[in-house]
Write an enzyme that holds these catalytic residues in place. Structure first.
Site, PDB file in Angstrom:
ATOM      1  N   ASP A  13       1.009  -1.135  -0.096  1.00 21.32           N
ATOM      2  CA  ASP A  13       0.135   0.035  -0.040  1.00 21.32           C
ATOM      3  C   ASP A  13       0.675   1.271  -0.007  1.00 21.32           C
ATOM      4  O   ASP A  13       0.333   2.444   0.507  1.00 21.32           O
ATOM      5  CB  ASP A  13      -1.074  -0.061   1.214  1.00 21.32           C
ATOM      6  CG  ASP A  13      -1.627  -1.150   1.348  1.00 21.32           C
ATOM      7  OD1 ASP A  13      -2.238  -1.823   0.152  1.00 21.32           O
ATOM      8  OD2 ASP A  13      -2.158  -1.698   2.435  1.00 21.32           O
ATOM      9  N   LYS A  16       1.698   2.185  -4.990  1.00 23.80           N
ATOM     10  CA  LYS A  16       2.335   1.677  -6.475  1.00 23.80           C
ATOM     11  C   LYS A  16       1.254   1.936  -7.552  1.00 23.80           C
ATOM     12  O   LYS A  16       1.637   2.285  -8.461  1.00 23.80           O
ATOM     13  CB  LYS A  16       2.318   0.078  -6.224  1.00 23.80           C
ATOM     14  CG  LYS A  16       3.546  -0.233  -5.091  1.00 23.80           C
ATOM     15  CD  LYS A  16       3.569  -1.755  -4.958  1.00 23.80           C
ATOM     16  CE  LYS A  16       2.346  -2.623  -4.286  1.00 23.80           C
ATOM     17  NZ  LYS A  16       2.041  -2.404  -2.929  1.00 23.80           N
ATOM     18  N   GLY A  40      -4.728  -4.185  -3.736  1.00 19.63           N
ATOM     19  CA  GLY A  40      -5.581  -3.118  -4.124  1.00 19.63           C
ATOM     20  C   GLY A  40      -4.927  -1.956  -4.324  1.00 19.63           C
ATOM     21  O   GLY A  40      -4.116  -1.300  -3.567  1.00 19.63           O
ATOM     22  N   HIS A  41      -4.825  -1.324  -5.698  1.00 16.74           N
ATOM     23  CA  HIS A  41      -3.980  -0.662  -6.148  1.00 16.74           C
ATOM     24  C   HIS A  41      -4.750   0.656  -6.415  1.00 16.74           C
ATOM     25  O   HIS A  41      -5.799   0.721  -7.461  1.00 16.74           O
ATOM     26  CB  HIS A  41      -3.198  -0.984  -7.274  1.00 16.74           C
ATOM     27  CG  HIS A  41      -2.230  -2.117  -7.033  1.00 16.74           C
ATOM     28  ND1 HIS A  41      -1.110  -2.506  -7.767  1.00 16.74           N
ATOM     29  CD2 HIS A  41      -1.928  -2.502  -5.933  1.00 16.74           C
ATOM     30  CE1 HIS A  41      -0.470  -3.337  -7.016  1.00 16.74           C
ATOM     31  NE2 HIS A  41      -0.725  -3.405  -5.832  1.00 16.74           N
ATOM     32  N   ARG A 143       2.300 -28.651  -7.536  1.00 15.66           N
ATOM     33  CA  ARG A 143       2.297 -29.146  -8.799  1.00 15.66           C
ATOM     34  C   ARG A 143       0.837 -29.857  -8.876  1.00 15.66           C
ATOM     35  O   ARG A 143       0.826 -30.957  -9.669  1.00 15.66           O
ATOM     36  CB  ARG A 143       3.226 -30.126  -9.203  1.00 15.66           C
ATOM     37  CG  ARG A 143       4.717 -29.461  -9.293  1.00 15.66           C
ATOM     38  CD  ARG A 143       5.965 -30.575  -9.060  1.00 15.66           C
ATOM     39  NE  ARG A 143       5.785 -31.226  -7.775  1.00 15.66           N
ATOM     40  CZ  ARG A 143       6.614 -31.945  -7.259  1.00 15.66           C
ATOM     41  NH1 ARG A 143       7.424 -32.306  -8.216  1.00 15.66           N
ATOM     42  NH2 ARG A 143       6.521 -32.290  -6.065  1.00 15.66           N
ATOM     43  N   GLN A 222       2.040  -6.154  -3.624  1.00 18.42           N
ATOM     44  CA  GLN A 222       2.582  -6.290  -1.948  1.00 18.42           C
ATOM     45  C   GLN A 222       3.471  -5.353  -1.773  1.00 18.42           C
ATOM     46  O   GLN A 222       3.770  -4.338  -2.511  1.00 18.42           O
ATOM     47  CB  GLN A 222       2.576  -7.859  -1.427  1.00 18.42           C
ATOM     48  CG  GLN A 222       1.426  -8.778  -1.430  1.00 18.42           C
ATOM     49  CD  GLN A 222       0.806  -8.960  -2.824  1.00 18.42           C
ATOM     50  OE1 GLN A 222       1.325  -9.488  -3.659  1.00 18.42           O
ATOM     51  NE2 GLN A 222      -0.387  -8.395  -2.871  1.00 18.42           N
ATOM     52  N   ARG A 301      -9.786  -3.082   5.964  1.00 21.28           N
ATOM     53  CA  ARG A 301      -9.433  -3.212   7.503  1.00 21.28           C
ATOM     54  C   ARG A 301      -8.509  -1.936   7.818  1.00 21.28           C
ATOM     55  O   ARG A 301      -7.891  -1.529   6.849  1.00 21.28           O
ATOM     56  CB  ARG A 301      -8.537  -4.256   7.666  1.00 21.28           C
ATOM     57  CG  ARG A 301      -9.283  -5.731   7.580  1.00 21.28           C
ATOM     58  CD  ARG A 301      -8.090  -6.895   7.674  1.00 21.28           C
ATOM     59  NE  ARG A 301      -7.356  -7.053   6.510  1.00 21.28           N
ATOM     60  CZ  ARG A 301      -6.373  -7.707   6.325  1.00 21.28           C
ATOM     61  NH1 ARG A 301      -6.092  -8.538   7.464  1.00 21.28           N
ATOM     62  NH2 ARG A 301      -5.575  -7.856   5.263  1.00 21.28           N
ATOM     63  N   ARG A 303      -5.432   0.011   8.707  1.00 18.27           N
ATOM     64  CA  ARG A 303      -3.968  -0.345   8.617  1.00 18.27           C
ATOM     65  C   ARG A 303      -3.459   0.222   9.952  1.00 18.27           C
ATOM     66  O   ARG A 303      -3.900   1.160  10.526  1.00 18.27           O
ATOM     67  CB  ARG A 303      -3.501   0.239   7.464  1.00 18.27           C
ATOM     68  CG  ARG A 303      -3.992  -0.145   6.146  1.00 18.27           C
ATOM     69  CD  ARG A 303      -3.480   0.609   4.973  1.00 18.27           C
ATOM     70  NE  ARG A 303      -4.126   0.305   3.704  1.00 18.27           N
ATOM     71  CZ  ARG A 303      -4.248   1.021   2.751  1.00 18.27           C
ATOM     72  NH1 ARG A 303      -3.809   2.145   2.543  1.00 18.27           N
ATOM     73  NH2 ARG A 303      -4.573   0.447   1.590  1.00 18.27           N
TER      74      ARG A 303
HETATM   75  P1  GDP Z   1      -0.857   0.180  -3.569  1.00 14.05           P
HETATM   76  O1  GDP Z   1      -1.307  -0.937  -3.218  1.00 14.05           O
HETATM   77  O2  GDP Z   1       0.679   0.422  -3.265  1.00 14.05           O
HETATM   78  O3  GDP Z   1      -1.071   0.735  -4.986  1.00 14.05           O
HETATM   79  O4  GDP Z   1      -1.541   1.359  -2.643  1.00 14.05           O
HETATM   80  P2  GDP Z   1      -3.005   1.768  -2.252  1.00 14.05           P
HETATM   81  O5  GDP Z   1      -3.785   2.133  -3.159  1.00 14.05           O
HETATM   82  O6  GDP Z   1      -3.505   0.310  -1.500  1.00 14.05           O
HETATM   83  O7  GDP Z   1      -2.980   2.654  -0.907  1.00 14.05           O
HETATM   84  C1  GDP Z   1      -2.594   3.974  -1.189  1.00 14.05           C
HETATM   85  C2  GDP Z   1      -3.519   4.900  -0.732  1.00 14.05           C
HETATM   86  O8  GDP Z   1      -3.011   6.246  -0.640  1.00 14.05           O
HETATM   87  C3  GDP Z   1      -4.541   4.998  -2.052  1.00 14.05           C
HETATM   88  O9  GDP Z   1      -5.621   5.416  -1.138  1.00 14.05           O
HETATM   89  C4  GDP Z   1      -4.067   6.401  -2.420  1.00 14.05           C
HETATM   90  O10 GDP Z   1      -4.948   6.917  -3.434  1.00 14.05           O
HETATM   91  C5  GDP Z   1      -3.545   7.056  -1.744  1.00 14.05           C
HETATM   92  N1  GDP Z   1      -2.104   7.919  -1.877  1.00 14.05           N
HETATM   93  C6  GDP Z   1      -1.389   7.529  -2.996  1.00 14.05           C
HETATM   94  N2  GDP Z   1      -0.442   8.463  -2.961  1.00 14.05           N
HETATM   95  C7  GDP Z   1      -0.764   9.247  -2.105  1.00 14.05           C
HETATM   96  C8  GDP Z   1      -0.207  10.846  -1.738  1.00 14.05           C
HETATM   97  O11 GDP Z   1       1.120  11.283  -2.245  1.00 14.05           O
HETATM   98  N3  GDP Z   1      -0.842  11.470  -0.524  1.00 14.05           N
HETATM   99  C9  GDP Z   1      -1.969  10.968  -0.078  1.00 14.05           C
HETATM  100  N4  GDP Z   1      -2.481  11.807   0.783  1.00 14.05           N
HETATM  101  N5  GDP Z   1      -2.595   9.760  -0.634  1.00 14.05           N
HETATM  102  C10 GDP Z   1      -2.030   9.007  -1.598  1.00 14.05           C
HETATM  103  P1  IMO Z   2      -0.936  -4.207  -2.299  1.00 18.31           P
HETATM  104  O1  IMO Z   2      -0.516  -4.719  -3.769  1.00 18.31           O
HETATM  105  C1  IMO Z   2      -1.027  -4.718   1.975  1.00 18.31           C
HETATM  106  C2  IMO Z   2      -0.741  -8.945   3.360  1.00 18.31           C
HETATM  107  C3  IMO Z   2      -2.088  -9.294   4.216  1.00 18.31           C
HETATM  108  C4  IMO Z   2      -1.481 -10.217   5.241  1.00 18.31           C
HETATM  109  C5  IMO Z   2      -0.376 -10.968   4.420  1.00 18.31           C
HETATM  110  C6  IMO Z   2      -0.656 -12.241   3.736  1.00 18.31           C
HETATM  111  O2  IMO Z   2      -2.282  -3.430  -2.239  1.00 18.31           O
HETATM  112  O3  IMO Z   2       0.086  -3.608  -1.689  1.00 18.31           O
HETATM  113  P2  IMO Z   2      -2.548 -12.777   1.808  1.00 18.31           P
HETATM  114  O4  IMO Z   2      -3.832 -12.499   1.288  1.00 18.31           O
HETATM  115  O5  IMO Z   2      -1.268 -12.428   0.644  1.00 18.31           O
HETATM  116  O6  IMO Z   2      -2.364 -14.335   2.175  1.00 18.31           O
HETATM  117  O7  IMO Z   2      -2.060 -12.377   2.932  1.00 18.31           O
HETATM  118  O8  IMO Z   2       0.005  -9.888   3.449  1.00 18.31           O
HETATM  119  N1  IMO Z   2      -1.236  -8.425   2.228  1.00 18.31           N
HETATM  120  C7  IMO Z   2      -1.085  -7.085   1.896  1.00 18.31           C
HETATM  121  N2  IMO Z   2      -1.053  -6.007   2.645  1.00 18.31           N
HETATM  122  N3  IMO Z   2      -1.139  -4.773   0.686  1.00 18.31           N
HETATM  123  C8  IMO Z   2      -1.333  -5.453  -0.151  1.00 18.31           C
HETATM  124  O9  IMO Z   2      -1.340  -5.608  -1.439  1.00 18.31           O
HETATM  125  C9  IMO Z   2      -1.449  -6.851   0.510  1.00 18.31           C
HETATM  126  N4  IMO Z   2      -1.482  -8.206  -0.011  1.00 18.31           N
HETATM  127  C10 IMO Z   2      -1.318  -9.111   1.148  1.00 18.31           C
HETATM  128  O10 IMO Z   2      -2.741  -8.221   4.812  1.00 18.31           O
HETATM  129  O11 IMO Z   2      -0.865  -9.768   6.313  1.00 18.31           O
HETATM  130 MG    MG Z   3      -2.979  -1.719  -1.851  1.00 19.85          MG
END
Ligand code: GDP
Ligand code: IMO
Ligand code: MG
Length: 420
Positions: A13, A16, A40-41, A143, A222, A301, A303
């Site tokens: 998170d 990315k 979740g991106h 496998r 991740q 959830r 964080r």
């Molecule tokens: P990812 O899984 O690495 O793609 O990240 P997520 O999307 O799960 O979580 C990043 C969160 O931060 C999302 O709600 C984005 O919209 C938000 N976000 C990304 N860059 C920025 C930033 O520079 N500032 C703020 N305030 N929010 C950001």
């Molecule tokens: P992005 O790509 C944050 C965490 C779960 C758990 C552990 C194992 O959005 O950054 P899994 O479902 O893979 O068996 O869970 O990894 N986890 C993440 N935490 N961002 C993610 O993806 C995650 N994908 C898995 O919360 O601790």
């Molecule tokens: Mg994410």
């Protein structure tokens, strides 16, 4: 041409999705190489927000091919829901997405197995996203798995039934109640939907892009601290989230890897269980969660939140060979009088700059304090407008990590990005 890689350097998170969407403009191919719908991106543009789980984050850019590599695990139900939503926005998703035949399928029973396994562990659970990730990768290395290419074969249903029967035996041992009747119907219909996509020999396809002068941007999912080998095992995900994973998960040689971008938040978060040395349980932690809107993009959830952790960043920079850093969400720190950063640890009472092997070690961070800039940075477009306290914060990070910060993100929108 080469494959450049974008990776999260913390526990996921990091942002990315936003950065891949920003960079996607300059790459004709965007590729996912590991993970699945546990990711979740989030992308924000033109007043819209979109969360992607399986589809690469270049899908909203015209002319980009979005490639799902063999290292990814796909749940057809989640994939279809995601694609239908993208299509509803007027994006020709079928033209933009290609899927490697060797990507593995998440079955309804994989999800049940994930739930049963977590339930059996009580307080010791991983905190999985319950998307069936662990059980699917277990079948892959065991496998026994089913792959996307298998849906095109005549005995697919037989093979599905055989794998399901194996899962049902395991579920009996767990004594876990479940009913997949509805899910199974939905899954079969989603498999039909999947057939309408461009299903390719992934390793040939990706190498063809490169041979035809098309640069590839590989999008990690991740974070490196969740890597199955190098993360805080067993509190990790089940794939190789580090740079080397991009070779395995796409079918490209290490010599084809170009630049590695490492993304980190200006502080830290973690979802699920496991060590988190700089975690905060006070008002500052709550402020980070509130201002950063730190709630899982996949599970909702809350964080866990904490200060920036330099020993962990040094570790993941080493593992990935990061060339350029991208710092996200610095705007979340705008209101703080004092900002802290861990510059070392005391591991079981002994000073150390290493991430310890022992997941259960007692890690006490050694903090350095910085004066907050106390200014809203979300509208800043030029580095010259950044306050002196902010520049001190990032110069210290660059000096400690010995890698330049090339992009600073100051808000979720595409436009809130400073490229240095
Ligand atoms: P990812 O899984 O690495 O793609 O990240 P997520 O999307 O799960 O979580 C990043 C969160 O931060 C999302 O709600 C984005 O919209 C938000 N976000 C990304 N860059 C920025 C930033 O520079 N500032 C703020 N305030 N929010 C950001
Ligand atoms: P992005 O790509 C944050 C965490 C779960 C758990 C552990 C194992 O959005 O950054 P899994 O479902 O893979 O068996 O869970 O990894 N986890 C993440 N935490 N961002 C993610 O993806 C995650 N994908 C898995 O919360 O601790
Ligand atoms: Mg994410």
């Amino acid at each position: 041409m080469k494959v450049d890689v974008v990776l999260g350097l913390q526990w996921g998170d990091e942002g990315k999705g936003k950065i891949v969407d920003v960079l996607a403009n300059t790459y004709p191919v965007i590729a996912r190489f590991q993970g699945g719908p546990n990711a979740g991106h989030s992308l924000h543009f033109e007043g819209k927000k979109f969360v992607l789980h399986t589809v690469p984050s270049g899908v909203f850019r015209d002319n980009a091919t979005n490639f799902i590599g063999n290292g990814v695990v796909i749940d057809p139900i989640i994939f279809r829901a995601e694609c239908e939503e993208i299509e509803a926005m007027g994006v020709p998703v079928r033209e933009r997405v290609a899927i490697a035949k060797k990507a593995h399928l998440i079955l309804p029973t994989h999800r049940i197995l994930d739930a049963a396994s977590e339930a059996s562990m009580g307080a010791g659970k991983i905190g999985s996203t319950l998307k069936g990730i662990g059980p699917t990768y277990m079948d892959k290395t065991g496998r026994k798995g089913l792959r996307v290419g298998d849906i095109l074969t005549s005995n697919f249903i037989e093979r599905y039934e055989a794998l399901k029967a194996k899962h049902q035996k395991t579920l009996e041992q767990y004594n876990f109640e479940y009913d997949i009747t509805e899910q199974e119907k939905e899954w079969m219909s989603a498999v039909e939907y999947l057939k309408s996509f461009n299903i390719v020999d992934g390793e040939y396809e990706i190498n063809n892009y490169l041979a035809n002068d098309k640069a590839v941007l590989a999008e990690g999912a991740q974070g490196s601290m969740l890597d199955v080998d190098f993360g805080s095992y067993p509190f990790v995900t089940s794939s190789s989230t580090t740079c080397a994973g991009s070779c395995i998960g796409l079918g490209v040689a290490p010599s084809k890897i170009g630049k590695t971008y490492g993304i980190f938040k200006a502080y830290c978060t973690r979802v699920g269980s496991g060590p988190f040395p700089t975690e905060l349980f006070d008002a500052d932690g709550e402020e980070l969660r509130k201002r950063g809107f730190e709630f899982g993009a996949t599970t909702g959830r809350p964080r866990r939140t904490g200060w920036l952790d330099l020993p962990a960043l040094k570790y993941t920079i080493m593992l990935n060979g990061v060339d350029e850093l991208i710092m996200m969400k610095a705007d979340v720190l705008d209101t703080f009088d004092t900002i802290k950063m861990a510059v070392g640890y005391k591991v079981d009472g002994v000073e150390s700059d290493r991430v310890p092997y022992d997941t259960y070690a007692n890690i006490e961070p050694i903090y350095k304090e910085f004066k907050g800039w106390k200014k809203d940075l979300t509208a800043v477009k030029d580095e010259k407008e950044l306050p002196v306290e902010f520049m001190e914060y990032i110069r210290f990070i660059e000096a400690e990590l010995n890698v330049p910060i090339k992009i600073i993100s100051l808000g979720p929108d595409r436009e809130q990005t400073i490229i240095r």
